[in-house]
Design a protein around this motif. Structure first.
Motif: not given
Length: 328
Positions: A119-144
């Motif tokens: 259960a906690e690993r699934l929660i951590d996966v969700l947190v990581l997916l959120l961080l990936i999303f935020l990272n992609f939004i903030f650094e879109f020009d570099r990461l696209k």
């Protein structure tokens, strides 16, 4: 035999990635830069790593308490550290070692604690997916470009993807109706009864997150764990002169790619971490040499040295701790 084959495949993948990543790197220069690092930042990062591991253990205790168990946070932390150490030897063995250690120290049923870990690993996966999303939004020009190069091929044939999904759903539906038709007969099988008991324990542990007595503490520790992970990565960047001026957003990109690399099925993320972090750092103006140097330094400290030292100490302590019932 199957475990041995998986281990050999994992080693092979790691070896190929290491060769590909380091084939154009001057190893003497890399080593000299790592020797000249400011290890005061390393010490600070190690403290943060311990805080993160303690917080993960505390969060685990919150889940176990919901099932009626009250393990010592100290002993639970030792179990977490032993689990991370085991991952250096066998990929994905950490969760098993962690729950086995807690069973030895606190006599908590393996299937219960393992369900909570899932259960906690699934929660951590969700947190990581959120961080990936935020990272992609903030650094879109570099990461696209990196994103579409990695994942673009997967979406070129939606008809094929739809066919795979349809076949998978059909198989699941057929299996369900076959089970329902023969449920009474299957339920009398001894093996089924044992498996059902284990699955029931997993389910109990997994569902523990739904009925937490202190959900705010669970959320706090989830945030603390991932904050410590990020900050300890950023702090280590200050240890090398070439990376001391990297921005927090650059550190976020390094952290996200490193987390993905550590999740890959190789021993301790060896090879996958170096490849992904080394690839992303060059987007921030560093040379390939400096990028791989940073990746090697981060992985050596966070993924190897800290984990090995803490894991060995924790394992030795589990050998001398008094039996359950004597609290520390």
């Amino acid at each position: 035999m199957k475990k041995t084959l998986q281990y050999l495949i994992s080693l092979t993948v790691a070896a190929v990635l290491v060769w590909f990543t380091f084939k154009d790197i001057d190893l003497n220069t890399l080593w000299e830069k790592i020797k000249q690092a400011d290890y005061r930042w390393v010490a600070l990062s190690a403290v943060m790593a311990l805080v993160a591991h303690w917080s993960r253990a505390y969060r685990w205790v919150l889940m176990l308490e919901q099932m009626g168990y009250k393990p010592s946070v100290f002993r639970t932390t030792l179990a977490v550290l032993v689990g991370y150490g085991a991952n250096l030897i066998f990929p994905r063995a950490g969760e098993v070692a962690r729950c086995g250690t807690l069973n030895k120290l606190e006599d908590i049923p393996f299937e219960k604690s393992f369900g909570a870990v899932i259960a906690e690993r699934l929660i951590d996966v969700l947190v990581l997916l959120l961080l990936i999303f935020l990272n992609f939004i903030f650094e879109f020009d570099r990461l696209k470009d990196v994103f579409f190069n990695f994942f673009g091929e997967k979406f070129k044939n939606p008809l094929l993807l739809g066919s795979y999904a349809l076949v998978g759903i059909s198989l699941l539906v057929a299996a369900y109706f076959l089970f329902k038709k023969n449920q009474e007969k299957i339920a009398q099988n001894t093996i089924y009864q044992k498996v059902a008991k284990i699955i029931g324990g997993f389910a109990s542990g997994f569902m523990s997150v739904r009925n937490l007595k202190n959900p705010s503490a669970f959320i706090f520790h989830t945030i603390l764990i991932w904050t410590m992970y990020f900050v300890m990565t950023y702090v280590l960047c200050f240890a090398l002169p070439e990376t001391a001026n990297l921005s927090p957003l650059a550190a976020l990109s390094i952290f996200v790619m490193g987390s993905i690399g550590m999740a890959a099925p190789t021993q301790g993320g060896i090879g996958s971490y170096h490849f992904l972090v080394g690839s992303i750092v060059v987007l921030y103006g560093l040379s390939q040499q400096d990028g791989i140097t940073l990746a090697t330094f981060l992985h050596a400290m966070q993924g190897m040295v800290f984990v090995a030292i803490f894991g060995i100490i924790a394992f030795l302590l589990t050998l001398v701790l008094p039996k359950r019932g004597v609290r520390i």
